[in-house]
Design an enzyme around this catalytic site. Structure first.
Site, PDB file in Angstrom:
ATOM      1  N   THR A 189      90.115  -8.888  11.074  1.00 10.30           N
ATOM      2  CA  THR A 189      89.752  -7.881  12.066  1.00 10.30           C
ATOM      3  C   THR A 189      88.308  -8.086  12.511  1.00 10.30           C
ATOM      4  O   THR A 189      87.484  -8.616  11.763  1.00 10.30           O
ATOM      5  CB  THR A 189      89.913  -6.450  11.511  1.00 10.30           C
ATOM      6  OG1 THR A 189      89.569  -5.502  12.511  1.00 10.30           O
ATOM      7  CG2 THR A 189      89.033  -6.232  10.286  1.00 10.30           C
ATOM      8  N   ARG A 190      88.028  -7.676  13.749  1.00  9.81           N
ATOM      9  CA  ARG A 190      86.651  -7.644  14.259  1.00  9.81           C
ATOM     10  C   ARG A 190      86.344  -6.273  14.848  1.00  9.81           C
ATOM     11  O   ARG A 190      85.370  -6.096  15.573  1.00  9.81           O
ATOM     12  CB  ARG A 190      86.397  -8.717  15.327  1.00  9.81           C
ATOM     13  CG  ARG A 190      87.525  -9.037  16.256  1.00  9.81           C
ATOM     14  CD  ARG A 190      87.069  -9.801  17.488  1.00  9.81           C
ATOM     15  NE  ARG A 190      86.731  -8.879  18.547  1.00  9.81           N
ATOM     16  CZ  ARG A 190      87.595  -8.404  19.436  1.00  9.81           C
ATOM     17  NH1 ARG A 190      88.869  -8.780  19.392  1.00  9.81           N
ATOM     18  NH2 ARG A 190      87.213  -7.557  20.356  1.00  9.81           N
ATOM     19  N   HIS A 194      91.797   1.596  11.997  1.00 12.78           N
ATOM     20  CA  HIS A 194      92.289   2.960  12.154  1.00 12.78           C
ATOM     21  C   HIS A 194      93.646   3.070  11.454  1.00 12.78           C
ATOM     22  O   HIS A 194      94.049   2.176  10.717  1.00 12.78           O
ATOM     23  CB  HIS A 194      92.357   3.317  13.636  1.00 12.78           C
ATOM     24  CG  HIS A 194      91.027   3.181  14.324  1.00 12.78           C
ATOM     25  ND1 HIS A 194      89.961   3.998  14.035  1.00 12.78           N
ATOM     26  CD2 HIS A 194      90.585   2.295  15.263  1.00 12.78           C
ATOM     27  CE1 HIS A 194      88.917   3.639  14.777  1.00 12.78           C
ATOM     28  NE2 HIS A 194      89.270   2.615  15.521  1.00 12.78           N
ATOM     29  N   HIS A 197      96.139   0.150  11.861  1.00 13.16           N
ATOM     30  CA  HIS A 197      95.824  -1.027  11.050  1.00 13.16           C
ATOM     31  C   HIS A 197      96.150  -0.772   9.584  1.00 13.16           C
ATOM     32  O   HIS A 197      96.660  -1.652   8.879  1.00 13.16           O
ATOM     33  CB  HIS A 197      94.343  -1.373  11.197  1.00 13.16           C
ATOM     34  CG  HIS A 197      93.878  -1.492  12.611  1.00 13.16           C
ATOM     35  ND1 HIS A 197      93.143  -0.518  13.233  1.00 13.16           N
ATOM     36  CD2 HIS A 197      94.060  -2.469  13.533  1.00 13.16           C
ATOM     37  CE1 HIS A 197      92.872  -0.884  14.463  1.00 13.16           C
ATOM     38  NE2 HIS A 197      93.423  -2.066  14.680  1.00 13.16           N
ATOM     39  N   GLY A 282      98.789 -10.271  14.041  1.00 15.53           N
ATOM     40  CA  GLY A 282      99.316  -9.244  14.929  1.00 15.53           C
ATOM     41  C   GLY A 282      99.459  -9.724  16.352  1.00 15.53           C
ATOM     42  O   GLY A 282      99.354 -10.916  16.663  1.00 15.53           O
ATOM     43  N   ARG A 283      99.637  -8.764  17.227  1.00 19.31           N
ATOM     44  CA  ARG A 283      99.788  -9.045  18.663  1.00 19.31           C
ATOM     45  C   ARG A 283      98.458  -9.511  19.244  1.00 19.31           C
ATOM     46  O   ARG A 283      97.419  -8.959  18.947  1.00 19.31           O
ATOM     47  CB  ARG A 283     100.270  -7.770  19.354  1.00 19.31           C
ATOM     48  CG  ARG A 283     100.496  -7.862  20.845  1.00 19.31           C
ATOM     49  CD  ARG A 283     100.923  -6.507  21.375  1.00 19.31           C
ATOM     50  NE  ARG A 283     101.190  -6.546  22.805  1.00 19.31           N
ATOM     51  CZ  ARG A 283     100.261  -6.403  23.740  1.00 19.31           C
ATOM     52  NH1 ARG A 283      98.996  -6.208  23.379  1.00 19.31           N
ATOM     53  NH2 ARG A 283     100.578  -6.451  25.007  1.00 19.31           N
ATOM     54  N   ASP A 284      98.485 -10.562  20.071  1.00 16.16           N
ATOM     55  CA  ASP A 284      97.305 -11.072  20.780  1.00 16.16           C
ATOM     56  C   ASP A 284      96.173 -11.385  19.813  1.00 16.16           C
ATOM     57  O   ASP A 284      95.026 -11.007  20.027  1.00 16.16           O
ATOM     58  CB  ASP A 284      96.849 -10.067  21.846  1.00 16.16           C
ATOM     59  CG  ASP A 284      95.885 -10.696  22.858  1.00 16.16           C
ATOM     60  OD1 ASP A 284      95.974 -11.915  23.063  1.00 16.16           O
ATOM     61  OD2 ASP A 284      95.042  -9.966  23.416  1.00 16.16           O
ATOM     62  N   HIS A 285      96.491 -12.090  18.747  1.00 17.04           N
ATOM     63  CA  HIS A 285      95.500 -12.425  17.727  1.00 17.04           C
ATOM     64  C   HIS A 285      94.390 -13.280  18.337  1.00 17.04           C
ATOM     65  O   HIS A 285      94.645 -14.296  18.978  1.00 17.04           O
ATOM     66  CB  HIS A 285      96.176 -13.190  16.587  1.00 17.04           C
ATOM     67  CG  HIS A 285      95.298 -13.426  15.410  1.00 17.04           C
ATOM     68  ND1 HIS A 285      95.334 -12.650  14.278  1.00 17.04           N
ATOM     69  CD2 HIS A 285      94.320 -14.352  15.187  1.00 17.04           C
ATOM     70  CE1 HIS A 285      94.442 -13.091  13.407  1.00 17.04           C
ATOM     71  NE2 HIS A 285      93.821 -14.124  13.951  1.00 17.04           N
ATOM     72  N   ILE A 468      61.504 -10.752  38.561  1.00 14.10           N
ATOM     73  CA  ILE A 468      62.251 -11.582  39.516  1.00 14.10           C
ATOM     74  C   ILE A 468      63.564 -12.031  38.894  1.00 14.10           C
ATOM     75  O   ILE A 468      64.621 -11.903  39.496  1.00 14.10           O
ATOM     76  CB  ILE A 468      61.399 -12.789  39.949  1.00 14.10           C
ATOM     77  CG1 ILE A 468      60.170 -12.312  40.728  1.00 14.10           C
ATOM     78  CG2 ILE A 468      62.232 -13.741  40.815  1.00 14.10           C
ATOM     79  CD1 ILE A 468      59.164 -13.407  41.019  1.00 14.10           C
TER      80      ILE A 468
END
Length: 578
Positions: A189-190, A194, A197, A282-285, A468
């Site tokens: 995890t990053r 909750h 998880h 998990g999903r979209d690791h 600038i």
């Protein structure tokens, strides 16, 4: 269990190399390079024995394998600039130092080559879109040369916080053995954890008949991630909710690449080195988020498929799960593909979580334990209590400083907040007096300005910068640094060059056109207009006071300030007294 590579030298060898290194060229490692060095040195990147050579690099990019056929999906390389490459030559010694100048490793350079970064981006990330953070790092921060050779690590980077949760692979394996754990499922995890998880990890522990390793990334994650200290306090608050003696927290100093499916394989190999026998995916690791058009960079379950295709080589079991959803009618979490048709299901997205934290809205207990919510509230007060930076950019003479001073006056008069004005000319005198006006020196000056602004913002103050800042890359780095701790507003003072010249009281443009001043932005040096400006100001069409009020209104709209309403300024009050 696989054998670990350990690149750390003996104390006697370290002293010898330290004496010899005074004659060698040095390279100061970036934060990413320092993370890579730590995992190379302690064996977290086993079987790698150093930064990849050219043959291994090309093989990894093309086939996710080292040149000898070993599965390895992500290039781990050392990039240096051209000046350092010339100093070290095709073969020679290079002293590797941390940002404080401490010698942490030496490299006997045996290979040096100029990589094709666009080809690397396509191979590893599947895109050249700089909206992908991995591609952005490649195209904007990677230096011209890659070097490799025999690497000797004198000491691992020092960490001063959360020491009880920091372990090398050897130490973590020994900890598992001491506890009698022979089946360990690792959770990557990053983000804060909750209830979704928590339920996912409990399900995995049951499925694998295993204990749990919570193994969060604490090196470099995705821009905008919640800071490490807050996340770690959240993890520690969650640990007591697991059955006694069933879970351990250990920190992984990895610099993520956000490479999606390839990175999922990489994470599994790393967890094998740390002694895990199972790994949750998990999903979209390791996904980088969405493209600018709203489409994902990767299929959410592409990582599952790639891992299962290589499961025989990974050295641990893969546990794949869909997203967990709260079903209020059953008062429990279920995988989204198991939610009964027609049943209400609830989830809070990352965007919604950030909105609730920013506005002070409660986090429901079905979403996160109260202990975790309390830690998040400690670090993320409502937005109107957070610090922020307003950064004005534009050509010399555009009116940046005038608008900045007007904004400073409005903030101090109406809100009583601590405000620091960082005017470009004044800040350069005090922060960057030794720098010239080359692109590298300009970028270094803006980086220093951004560092100060980020520190002010982190401590809930207000920074107003007027510089600038001609180059997009430097401005984006400031945005990233400041946004990690508070608010950031980029205001582009869009004044045409003739207008700026017409009001040049210092005569700088005339001197630049006469060749007296070299490398002058707008005349002999370029200015890259920002495409990501939050506000665009036309100083020829509105006064400095009017522009400052518009910036203030924008801050009200974002929630960083509470609008005091009409009649709140001192002039109006005095008028009523009379």
């Amino acid at each position: 269990m696989s054998e670990l590579v350990d690149l750390r030298t003996s104390q006697e060898r370290a002293r010898e190399l330290g004496r010899r290194s005074v004659r060698w060229p040095s390279w100061t490692l970036s934060r990413r390079q320092l993370c890579d060095l730590e995992l190379l040195g302690c064996g977290g990147f086993s079987p790698l024995k150093g930064f990849l050579g050219e043959a291994d690099y090309r093989s990894v990019c093309e086939s996710m394998r080292l040149a000898d056929g070993t599965l390895w999906p992500i290039p781990v390389v050392l990039d240096i600039d051209a000046a350092t490459q010339r100093a070290v030559g095709a073969r020679g010694w290079l002293a590797l130092r941390d940002p404080e100048g401490t010698l942490v490793a030496v490299l006997r350079v045996e290979h040096a080559w100029r990589p094709d970064l666009a080809a690397e981006a396509v191979a590893v990330f599947g895109t050249t879109d700089v909206a992908h953070p991995g591609v952005a790092h490649l195209r904007r921060q990677t230096r011209e040369w890659y070097v490799s050779g025999a690497l000797e690590v004198l000491e691992l980077p020092q960490h001063h916080g959360f020491r009880a949760h920091r372990h090398t692979p050897d130490e973590l394996r020994a900890e598992f053995a001491a506890r009698g754990w022979d089946r360990v499922v690792a959770f990557q995890t990053r983000n804060p954890m909750h209830r979704a998880h928590q339920q996912l990890t409990l399900r995995a522990m049951r499925d694998a008949d295993a204990t749990l390793l919570i193994h969060p990334i604490v090196g470099i994650g995705k821009p905008g991630d919640i800071d490490v200290a807050t996340r770690l306090r959240c993890y520690r608050a969650l640990l007591p909710t697991y059955p006694p003696g069933s879970a351990v927290l250990s920190l992984l100093p990895l610099a993520m690449r956000m490479a999606g499916p390839r990175e999922a394989v990489w994470h599994a190999l790393i967890r094998r080195n740390y002694g895990a026998t199972h790994f949750i995916v998990g999903r979209d690791h390791a996904g980088p988020g969405l493209r600018p058009d709203g489409r994902p960079f990767y299929d959410p379950y592409a990582g599952h498929r790639l891992l299962h295709a290589h499961v025989g080589e990974l050295g641990l079991r893969i546990l794949t799960y869909p997203r967990m959803i709260y079903v209020p009618g059953q008062d429990r979490y279920l995988p989204e593909d198991q939610v009964p048709a027609g049943e209400e299901a609830l989830a809070i997205s990352g965007t919604e979580l950030r909105r609730r934290l920013a506005t002070g809205v409660d986090l429901p207990e079905w979403f996160t334990p109260p202990e975790v919510a309390a830690e998040l509230r400690r670090s993320f007060p409502p937005r109107d209590e957070q610090g922020f930076t307003v950064f004005f950019t534009g050509l010399s003479g555009a009116g940046k400083s005038s608008i900045a001073r007007e904004l400073e006056a409005l903030l101090t008069e109406r809100h009583g907040r601590p405000v620091t004005l960082l005017d470009g000319d004044v800040a350069r005198t005090h922060l960057s007096g030794e720098l010239g006006y080359s692109r590298a020196d300009r970028d270094r000056n803006i980086a220093r300005l951004g560092y100060v602004a980020a520190e002010i913002t982190k401590h809930r103050g207000i920074a107003i910068c007027a510089a600038i800042a001609p180059f997009d890359t430097a401005r984006r780095r400031v945005r990233e640094a400041v946004s990690a701790t508070g608010g950031f507003v980029l205001a582009f003072v869009d004044a045409p060059l003739p207008w700026c010249e017409s009001r040049d009281r210092k005569g700088l443009y005339a001197k630049a056109r006469a060749g007296v001043i070299e490398q002058f932005t707008g005349i002999s040096d370029p200015y890259e207009p920002p495409l990501d400006a939050d506000l665009v100001i036309d100083p020829a069409a509105e006064s400095a006071a009017g522009a400052a009020q518009r910036v203030l209104d924008h801050l009200y709209a974002l929630g960083y300030l509470r609008d005091p309403g009409p009649g709140s300024d001192n002039g109006d009050v005095l008028g009523r007294i009379r």
